[in-house]
Structures are given as structure tokens and as C-alpha cells.
Design a protein around this motif. Structure first.
Motif, PDB file in Angstrom:
ATOM      1  N   VAL A 306       0.839  -1.209   0.000  1.00 15.39           N
ATOM      2  CA  VAL A 306       0.000   0.000   0.000  1.00 15.39           C
ATOM      3  C   VAL A 306       0.863   1.244   0.000  1.00 15.39           C
ATOM      4  N   HIS A 307       0.277   2.322  -0.458  1.00 14.75           N
ATOM      5  CA  HIS A 307       0.965   3.607  -0.468  1.00 14.75           C
ATOM      6  C   HIS A 307       0.058   4.538   0.312  1.00 14.75           C
ATOM      7  N   THR A 308       0.384   4.773   1.588  1.00 14.87           N
ATOM      8  CA  THR A 308      -0.539   5.502   2.461  1.00 14.87           C
ATOM      9  C   THR A 308      -0.537   6.994   2.136  1.00 14.87           C
ATOM     10  N   TYR A 309      -1.540   7.665   2.665  1.00 13.40           N
ATOM     11  CA  TYR A 309      -1.598   9.109   2.416  1.00 13.40           C
ATOM     12  C   TYR A 309      -0.371   9.800   3.013  1.00 13.40           C
ATOM     13  N   GLU A 310       0.039   9.343   4.212  1.00  8.38           N
ATOM     14  CA  GLU A 310       1.235   9.932   4.843  1.00  8.38           C
ATOM     15  C   GLU A 310       2.442   9.829   3.917  1.00  8.38           C
ATOM     16  N   GLN A 311       2.629   8.633   3.338  1.00  9.80           N
ATOM     17  CA  GLN A 311       3.783   8.437   2.435  1.00  9.80           C
ATOM     18  C   GLN A 311       3.660   9.358   1.206  1.00  9.80           C
ATOM     19  N   TRP A 312       2.436   9.458   0.684  1.00 11.79           N
ATOM     20  CA  TRP A 312       2.209  10.282  -0.511  1.00 11.79           C
ATOM     21  C   TRP A 312       2.502  11.758  -0.199  1.00 11.79           C
ATOM     22  N   GLU A 314       4.478  12.893   2.125  1.00  7.18           N
ATOM     23  CA  GLU A 314       5.924  13.043   2.279  1.00  7.18           C
ATOM     24  C   GLU A 314       6.584  13.191   0.905  1.00  7.18           C
ATOM     25  N   GLU A 315       6.128  12.337  -0.021  1.00  3.63           N
ATOM     26  CA  GLU A 315       6.732  12.286  -1.349  1.00  3.63           C
ATOM     27  C   GLU A 315       6.559  13.611  -2.104  1.00  3.63           C
ATOM     28  N   VAL A 321       3.418  22.154  -0.672  1.00  4.51           N
ATOM     29  CA  VAL A 321       3.695  23.424   0.009  1.00  4.51           C
ATOM     30  C   VAL A 321       3.736  24.548  -1.025  1.00  4.51           C
ATOM     31  N   ALA A 322       4.427  24.287  -2.145  1.00  6.25           N
ATOM     32  CA  ALA A 322       4.570  25.321  -3.179  1.00  6.25           C
ATOM     33  C   ALA A 322       3.203  25.702  -3.744  1.00  6.25           C
ATOM     34  N   ALA A 323       2.298  24.733  -3.828  1.00  7.68           N
ATOM     35  CA  ALA A 323       0.972  25.032  -4.383  1.00  7.68           C
ATOM     36  C   ALA A 323       0.037  25.603  -3.320  1.00  7.68           C
ATOM     37  N   GLY A 324       0.510  25.662  -2.065  1.00  4.27           N
ATOM     38  CA  GLY A 324      -0.294  26.230  -0.980  1.00  4.27           C
ATOM     39  C   GLY A 324      -1.396  25.293  -0.507  1.00  4.27           C
ATOM     40  N   ILE A 325      -1.226  23.999  -0.737  1.00  5.46           N
ATOM     41  CA  ILE A 325      -2.238  23.024  -0.283  1.00  5.46           C
ATOM     42  C   ILE A 325      -1.949  22.664   1.180  1.00  5.46           C
ATOM     43  N   PRO A 326      -2.987  22.712   2.025  1.00  8.59           N
ATOM     44  CA  PRO A 326      -2.741  22.402   3.447  1.00  8.59           C
ATOM     45  C   PRO A 326      -2.272  20.955   3.636  1.00  8.59           C
ATOM     46  N   LEU A 327      -1.396  20.754   4.614  1.00  8.70           N
ATOM     47  CA  LEU A 327      -0.835  19.424   4.873  1.00  8.70           C
ATOM     48  C   LEU A 327      -1.412  18.846   6.154  1.00  8.70           C
ATOM     49  N   ASP A 328      -1.483  17.509   6.208  1.00  7.48           N
ATOM     50  CA  ASP A 328      -1.898  16.846   7.454  1.00  7.48           C
ATOM     51  C   ASP A 328      -0.800  17.000   8.492  1.00  7.48           C
ATOM     52  N   LYS A 329       0.448  16.767   8.072  1.00 15.28           N
ATOM     53  CA  LYS A 329       1.595  16.807   8.990  1.00 15.28           C
ATOM     54  C   LYS A 329       2.453  18.007   8.588  1.00 15.28           C
ATOM     55  N   GLU A 330       2.439  19.034   9.442  1.00 14.95           N
ATOM     56  CA  GLU A 330       3.201  20.254   9.093  1.00 14.95           C
ATOM     57  C   GLU A 330       4.687  19.984   9.206  1.00 14.95           C
TER      58      GLU A 330
END
Ligand code: HEM
Length: 330
Positions: A306-312, A314-315, A321-330
Motif C-alpha cells: 500500500v501507499h498511504t496518504y502519509e507516504q504520498w 511526504e513524497e 507546500v509550493a501550491a499552498g495546499i494544506p498538509l496533514d503533517k506540518e
């Protein structure tokens, strides 16, 4: 045709047994070698079947459900028809084995000339099945008088209850009448009902004919042509104590009876009769239905990559960040 072929096999066996039982050598083989062979086949066959069933994978619960599954506390669940605990499964199994509860609800469909397709309850089959199985059990338990010394107290007790009506001399055992009536009904429904006849195989008729032969020869021995019961007991005791003897003059019919009992035992594990043991190892019956309460994972499932959301996240962190999309893990 299938019924005739089963009957033909039984008639041939009867002929062989009858001829052999009339000779000293034949009696020795039927009274010593064949019963041991039959019991050995029975035991080996049953063990093989049980091992086969036990090795069949049952990765999740496939319980037969006939009622509301347990879910929310305020929704009443059917604890017997949809057991969610091991104890519930045991209770259902006991009722099934002793009273054939599922057969009680059996329905049959019939296309009546004047009406449409009609589904109706078939309680006669349930009554006949119960009558046959319980009579068979009682007869087997009564036969312990031949194999045990001293005779357990259960045996005379059963004989008293079974011979309660004190009809005929010697007293007619109810189970003798019941087993024959039930077997004739079970045979009759296969022969007379067109749909059932179409579905029935020689293997459905054969055990019925064998059982009828055993019951008939037994009944003839008890009520018509007497056999030497002391000799019969001596032979039976010899078999169970592994000191086989064949006393003289027991009577031909006894050896025919014993031969067919041996046939039944030898045939048992390889036939539909093996349901006697199978019912206990049936995963549709012996498991509690807790599929919603517990997650059952098949042990041989391949590991899922599986490829979890956390891994995605991170990747693609820098791009997000550059696109200004909010992150789950800052
Ligand atoms: C599947 C096993 C058997 C079945 C279904 C069976 C069935 C019967 C039946 C229905 C009877 C009629 C009288 C009664 O109910 O007691 C009978 C009688 C008899 N059976 Fe069996 N039998 C079986 C096994 C045996 C065995 C292994 C022996 C060997 C000793 C045996 C010996 C006899 C004898 C000697 C009688 C005559 C009893 C009498 O005259 O009172 N049976 N059997």
C-alpha cells in the motif's frame, strides 16, 4: 434404473452371503475375517475423512444464518438461528443433531394441475428421518447385550421402554416397526416422487436397501426363525475381545445379518452416510457468526503493498507546500 442397479448389487450380496452362511468355511469368514476388515475400513476411512475435513481451509466464518445477526444492542438478534458466540453455535448444533431442526423447516415445491407452483412444509420427511435415526440408535444400544458382559443396566431399561406395548411373543420392539416403516417411507418417496427420482443416484438407494436387509434379517431372527442367541453372544464377545470363535449351529440368518452389517460399516466412510461425522465438522454449522464484530483475515492472502496518504504527502511535500495546499503533517 439406478434403484434397480442398487437393488441388484444387494441381491447379489444377499446371494453370496446366503450361500456362504450355509457352509462352515463361509461362516468362519463372515464371523471373523469380514467383521474385522469392515471395522478396519470404517476406522481408516473415517480418520481419512476427518483429516480431509480438518485440513480444508476455512479462512472466514461461513455460518448458515437463518435470523437477525447481532449488531446494535437495541436490535434483537436471533441467538439460536444466527449464533454469535461459541456457546450459541453449540446449542444450535445440539438441537440440529438430536432433533434435525433444519429439516423441520424443510419445504417442498409442487406443481398442482389446478393451481400454480405451491411451496408447502414437509413435516413427514422430518418425522420419518427422526424415526429412522432414533430407532437405529436405540437398536444399536440394545445390541450392546451381545457385546458386553455384564450387560449395562441401560439395555434392559431400553428393552422395557421399547417393548412397552407388550404386543406379540416375543414382545414387539417399537423401534423394529418404526425403522422398517421409516426406511420404506424414505425409499418410497425417492421412487414415487418424480423430481426426487430424477435426482436420486444408486448411492442414495444402496444404503436404504442394505439397512432394510439388516432390519429384515434381524426381525426374522427375533420373531420368525429363531437363532441360537447364546452362540451369537459367544461370537460377538469373541470379536470384541480379539479371540474370535464361530460356535456351531447359530443359524444361517445370523451370518447374513452380520455380513450386511459388515457391508454397511465398510461402505460407511465412502458414502453419504458419513454425514454422521461430517455434521460436526461443517463450518456452516460449527462456527459462530461474528463476521461483523471481528475481522477475519485469510492467513494466506499475499501481502498487499500500500501507499498511504502519509507516504504520498511526504513524497510530494515540497510540491504541495509550493501550491499552498494544506498538509496533514506540518
Ligand atoms: C448396524 C448394526 C445393526 C443393526 C441396525 C441391527 C438391527 C437388528 C434388528 C432391527 C433386529 C431385530 C430385533 C431387535 O431389534 O433387537 C436385530 C436382531 C438381531 N441382531 Fe442385529 N443389528 C445390527 C448389528 C448386529 C451385530 C453386529 C450382531 C452380532 C452379534 C447382531 C446380531 C443380532 C441378533 C443375534 C439378533 C436377534 C435378536 C433376538 O432374537 O432377540 N446384530 N438386529
Amino acid at each position: 434404473m439406478r434403484a434397480w442397479s442398487a437393488l441388484a448389487i444387494v441381491v447379489v450380496l444377499l446371494g453370496v452371503a446366503w450361500v456362504a452362511s450355509g457352509t462352515g468355511g463361509g461362516q468362519a469368514v463372515i464371523g471373523t475375517v469380514i467383521p474385522y476388515l469392515a471395522v478396519a475400513l470404517f476406522l481408516a476411512g473415517m480418520v481419512a475423512r476427518v483429516i480431509g475435513w480438518a485440513r480444508s481451509p476455512v479462512p472466514f466464518r461461513i455460518t448458515t444464518t437463518c435470523g437477525q445477526q447481532r449488531s446494535l444492542p437495541w436490535i434483537p438478534s436471533a441467538t439460536l438461528d444466527n449464533p454469535h458466540t461459541g456457546w450459541g453455535a453449540v446449542r444450535r448444533m445440539v438441537l440440529e443433531v438430536l432433533l434435525f431442526r433444519s429439516l423441520f423447516r424443510n419445504t417442498r415445491s409442487e406443481l398442482r394441475p389446478t393451481e400454480r407452483l405451491v411451496y408447502e412444509s414437509d413435516k413427514v420427511l422430518w418425522v420419518a428421518a427422526l424415526a429412522f435415526h432414533w430407532s437405529f440408535l436405540v437398536i444399536l444400544l440394545r445390541h450392546l447385550r451381545f457385546f458386553l458382559e455384564p450387560i449395562p443396566r441401560l439395555v434392559p431399561l431400553l428393552e422395557t421402554v421399547d417393548g412397552f406395548f407388550q404386543l406379540t411373543v416375543p414382545t414387539l420392539f417399537l423401534t423394529d416397526a418404526l425403522i422398517v416403516a421409516a426406511l420404506l417411507y424414505l425409499l418410497g418417496r425417492r421412487v414415487l416422487n418424480v423430481q426426487l427420482r430424477y435426482l436420486s443416484l444408486a448411492a442414495d438407494y444402496f444404503p436404504l436397501f442394505v439397512l432394510l436387509t439388516i432390519a429384515t434379517t434381524g426381525i426374522l431372527m427375533r420373531y420368525v426363525t429363531k437363532v441360537d442367541l447364546v452362540g451369537a453372544k459367544e461370537l460377538a464377545m469373541g470379536l470384541v475381545t480379539f479371540h474370535p470363535v464361530v460356535p456351531q449351529g447359530i443359524g444361517t440368518l445370523f451370518f447374513v445379518h452380520l455380513f450386511f452389517v459388515s457391508v454397511l460399516f465398510a461402505y460407511f466412510p465412502f458414502s453419504k452416510l458419513v454425514h454422521m461425522g461430517g455434521v460436526f465438522l461443517s463450518p456452516t454449522r460449527n462456527l459462530a457468526n461474528n463476521n461483523r464484530a471481528r475481522r477475519h483475515v485469510s492467513p494466506w492472502n499475499p501481502e498487499v503493498k500500500v501507499h498511504t496518504y502519509e507516504q504520498w504527502e511526504e513524497e510530494f511535500r515540497d510540491k504541495l507546500v509550493a501550491a499552498g495546499i494544506p498538509l496533514d503533517k506540518e
